[in-house]
Motif scaffolding. Structure first.
Motif, PDB file in Angstrom:
ATOM      1  N   GLN A 182       0.822  -1.207   0.000  1.00  0.00           N
ATOM      2  CA  GLN A 182       0.000   0.000   0.000  1.00  0.00           C
ATOM      3  C   GLN A 182       0.856   1.257   0.000  1.00  0.00           C
ATOM      4  OE1 GLN A 182      -2.256  -1.084   3.509  1.00  0.00           O
ATOM      5  NE2 GLN A 182      -4.128  -1.345   2.309  1.00  0.00           N
ATOM      6  N   ARG A 183       1.975   1.222   0.728  1.00  0.00           N
ATOM      7  CA  ARG A 183       2.866   2.376   0.727  1.00  0.00           C
ATOM      8  C   ARG A 183       3.427   2.625  -0.663  1.00  0.00           C
ATOM      9  NH1 ARG A 183       4.558   0.497   5.882  1.00  0.00           N
ATOM     10  NH2 ARG A 183       6.321  -0.616   4.969  1.00  0.00           N
ATOM     11  N   GLU A 184       3.800   1.548  -1.359  1.00  0.00           N
ATOM     12  CA  GLU A 184       4.332   1.700  -2.712  1.00  0.00           C
ATOM     13  C   GLU A 184       3.267   2.216  -3.666  1.00  0.00           C
ATOM     14  OE1 GLU A 184       7.507   1.578  -3.792  1.00  0.00           O
ATOM     15  OE2 GLU A 184       7.786   1.521  -1.612  1.00  0.00           O
ATOM     16  N   GLU A 185       2.036   1.743  -3.499  1.00  0.00           N
ATOM     17  CA  GLU A 185       0.953   2.227  -4.352  1.00  0.00           C
ATOM     18  C   GLU A 185       0.707   3.714  -4.111  1.00  0.00           C
ATOM     19  OE1 GLU A 185      -2.392  -0.230  -3.534  1.00  0.00           O
ATOM     20  OE2 GLU A 185      -1.718  -1.875  -4.831  1.00  0.00           O
ATOM     21  N   LEU A 186       0.776   4.127  -2.856  1.00  0.00           N
ATOM     22  CA  LEU A 186       0.610   5.536  -2.536  1.00  0.00           C
ATOM     23  C   LEU A 186       1.705   6.362  -3.212  1.00  0.00           C
ATOM     24  CD1 LEU A 186      -0.211   7.031   0.934  1.00  0.00           C
ATOM     25  CD2 LEU A 186       1.713   7.912  -0.365  1.00  0.00           C
ATOM     26  N   ARG A 187       2.938   5.884  -3.142  1.00  0.00           N
ATOM     27  CA  ARG A 187       4.055   6.622  -3.731  1.00  0.00           C
ATOM     28  C   ARG A 187       3.983   6.638  -5.253  1.00  0.00           C
ATOM     29  NH1 ARG A 187       8.085   3.863   0.718  1.00  0.00           N
ATOM     30  NH2 ARG A 187       7.720   5.424   2.354  1.00  0.00           N
ATOM     31  N   GLU A 188       3.526   5.531  -5.841  1.00  0.00           N
ATOM     32  CA  GLU A 188       3.367   5.492  -7.291  1.00  0.00           C
ATOM     33  C   GLU A 188       2.286   6.475  -7.737  1.00  0.00           C
ATOM     34  OE1 GLU A 188       2.577   1.506  -8.452  1.00  0.00           O
ATOM     35  OE2 GLU A 188       4.556   0.755  -7.856  1.00  0.00           O
ATOM     36  N   SER A 189       1.190   6.526  -6.976  1.00  0.00           N
ATOM     37  CA  SER A 189       0.109   7.452  -7.321  1.00  0.00           C
ATOM     38  C   SER A 189       0.587   8.890  -7.225  1.00  0.00           C
ATOM     39  CB  SER A 189      -1.084   7.242  -6.384  1.00  0.00           C
ATOM     40  OG  SER A 189      -1.595   5.922  -6.510  1.00  0.00           O
ATOM     41  N   TYR A 190       1.367   9.167  -6.202  1.00  0.00           N
ATOM     42  CA  TYR A 190       1.908  10.517  -6.022  1.00  0.00           C
ATOM     43  C   TYR A 190       2.793  10.892  -7.200  1.00  0.00           C
ATOM     44  CZ  TYR A 190       4.703  14.288  -3.917  1.00  0.00           C
ATOM     45  OH  TYR A 190       5.348  15.478  -3.663  1.00  0.00           O
ATOM     46  N   ALA A 191       3.706  10.011  -7.563  1.00  0.00           N
ATOM     47  CA  ALA A 191       4.607  10.287  -8.673  1.00  0.00           C
ATOM     48  C   ALA A 191       3.846  10.436  -9.989  1.00  0.00           C
ATOM     49  CB  ALA A 191       5.656   9.176  -8.787  1.00  0.00           C
ATOM     50  N   GLU A 192       2.826   9.598 -10.196  1.00  0.00           N
ATOM     51  CA  GLU A 192       2.051   9.657 -11.431  1.00  0.00           C
ATOM     52  C   GLU A 192       1.265  10.965 -11.522  1.00  0.00           C
ATOM     53  OE1 GLU A 192       0.838   8.368 -15.121  1.00  0.00           O
ATOM     54  OE2 GLU A 192       2.393   7.604 -13.778  1.00  0.00           O
ATOM     55  N   LEU A 193       0.707  11.411 -10.411  1.00  0.00           N
ATOM     56  CA  LEU A 193      -0.022  12.675 -10.418  1.00  0.00           C
ATOM     57  C   LEU A 193       0.890  13.833 -10.781  1.00  0.00           C
ATOM     58  CD1 LEU A 193      -2.505  12.620  -7.392  1.00  0.00           C
ATOM     59  CD2 LEU A 193      -3.053  12.934  -9.800  1.00  0.00           C
ATOM     60  N   ARG A 194       2.088  13.819 -10.257  1.00  0.00           N
ATOM     61  CA  ARG A 194       3.027  14.902 -10.574  1.00  0.00           C
ATOM     62  C   ARG A 194       3.369  14.899 -12.050  1.00  0.00           C
ATOM     63  NH1 ARG A 194       4.896  17.954  -6.627  1.00  0.00           N
ATOM     64  NH2 ARG A 194       6.509  18.757  -8.031  1.00  0.00           N
ATOM     65  N   ALA A 195       3.518  13.704 -12.605  1.00  0.00           N
ATOM     66  CA  ALA A 195       3.810  13.618 -14.037  1.00  0.00           C
ATOM     67  C   ALA A 195       2.634  14.130 -14.866  1.00  0.00           C
ATOM     68  CB  ALA A 195       4.148  12.182 -14.411  1.00  0.00           C
ATOM     69  N   ILE A 196       1.423  13.762 -14.470  1.00  0.00           N
ATOM     70  CA  ILE A 196       0.231  14.191 -15.210  1.00  0.00           C
ATOM     71  C   ILE A 196       0.074  15.706 -15.146  1.00  0.00           C
ATOM     72  CG2 ILE A 196      -2.291  14.107 -15.215  1.00  0.00           C
ATOM     73  CD1 ILE A 196      -2.065  11.190 -14.291  1.00  0.00           C
ATOM     74  N   SER A 197       0.306  16.264 -13.965  1.00  0.00           N
ATOM     75  CA  SER A 197       0.095  17.712 -13.811  1.00  0.00           C
ATOM     76  C   SER A 197       1.000  18.519 -14.726  1.00  0.00           C
ATOM     77  CB  SER A 197       0.321  18.123 -12.354  1.00  0.00           C
ATOM     78  OG  SER A 197       1.676  17.946 -11.987  1.00  0.00           O
TER      79      SER A 197
END
Length: 297
Positions: A182-197
């Motif tokens: 779950q921690r890795e999924e949270l970090r992946e989501s964070y990184a992906e959002l930054r890329a999308i933005s």
């Protein structure tokens, strides 16, 4: 995120809690004197295995100052062990108790004494006393209201204990309850959002995405964890955070560049700058330090 924010000192919080509890005891001693008509009332809570008297009402001297009662010792110690009130109409000659505290009780001139334990979850958390100079016929007339006051205090202490537990649970870092996956999924989501933005031109939408990023970062709870020293003022640029977030997922410079639309050399430059700011010798150490200081989830 305010990097200068420092969590409250746990020692100060414990001191504040003790002060609140002692105010409750002071209120209870006054109420005991009012309900029982005993001219003297005093009491205290157990701290480090000893009931330390902190509240006094109606005393004529300072003889009771410093009184600390151990389990099984004296009238109060026996009441705490037996979890029921104990009383004597002639303290000086009482044979059913030890006389460890005669210098305090007789020093105040108390002849009649009742001790009511404060029981929380089946354990004595303290003891309240009612006393009088000379001999009284105590009986149930005084015992019942004394026990009621002790019970009321116990209920209030239990409510405060529950509130403190709930507050501690609410303030506990969320990351502690997350699995590694779950921690890795949270970090992946964070990184992906930054890329999308980075690919969106609409400023309002980018700000909304930035708010989601901040909320994801806050889920780690790191910024709220108790700290022994202030966090250094470290400011990473948005791109430095971008590359660190992806480096934290184990991606290579080439992969990071492809995902963020940067040249590999540019990725390396951002990583080097971030490592210097974080005083880290490797990218992994930089990621760990950024997470420790709440810059990454």
């Amino acid at each position: 995120m305010n990097l200068q924010q420092v969590a409250p000192d746990p020692r100060q919080e414990r001191a504040d809690d003790r002060a609140q509890d002692r105010r409750l005891v002071a209120d209870a001693t006054r109420e005991l004197a009012r309900r029982t008509r005993f001219p003297v009332a005093f009491g205290g809570l157990v701290e480090n295995g000893v009931a330390r008297m902190t509240a006094f009402h109606g005393t004529h001297t300072d003889a009771l100052a410093g009184l600390s009662v151990r389990a099984e010792r004296g009238l109060g110690g026996r009441a705490m062990v037996e979890l029921r009130p104990r009383m004597t109409g002639d303290y000086r000659t009482a044979r059913q108790i030890t006389h460890d505290y005669d210098v305090y009780i007789l020093g105040e001139g108390i002849g009649t004494l009742i001790a009511a334990p404060v029981i929380v979850d089946g354990v004595a958390r303290g003891v309240l006393y009612g006393g009088a100079w000379g001999r009284w016929d105590i009986g149930g007339v005084a015992a019942a209201p004394a026990v009621q006051v002790a019970d009321d205090l116990a209920k209030e202490l239990a409510r405060r204990d529950d509130a403190r537990r709930r507050l501690a649970q609410a303030n506990a870092p969320v990351v502690d309850s997350l699995s590694a996956v779950q921690r890795e999924e949270l970090r992946e989501s964070y990184a992906e959002l930054r890329a999308i933005s980075k690919s969106i031109d609409d400023a309002a939408i980018r700000e909304r995405l930035a708010e989601v990023e901040r909320r994801l970062a806050a889920l780690s709870g790191i910024a709220e964890a108790p700290r022994t020293e202030p966090i250094p003022q470290v400011r990473l640029s948005p791109r430095e955070i971008d590359v660190l977030a992806r480096a934290g997922l184990g991606e290579t410079n080439a992969q990071i560049g492809a995902l963020l639309g940067l040249r590999e050399a540019t990725v390396k430059a951002y990583l080097s700058a971030a490592m210097a700011k974080l005083d880290a010798s490797t990218r992994h150490a930089a990621v760990a330090q950024a997470r420790k200081w709440g810059l990454l989830p």
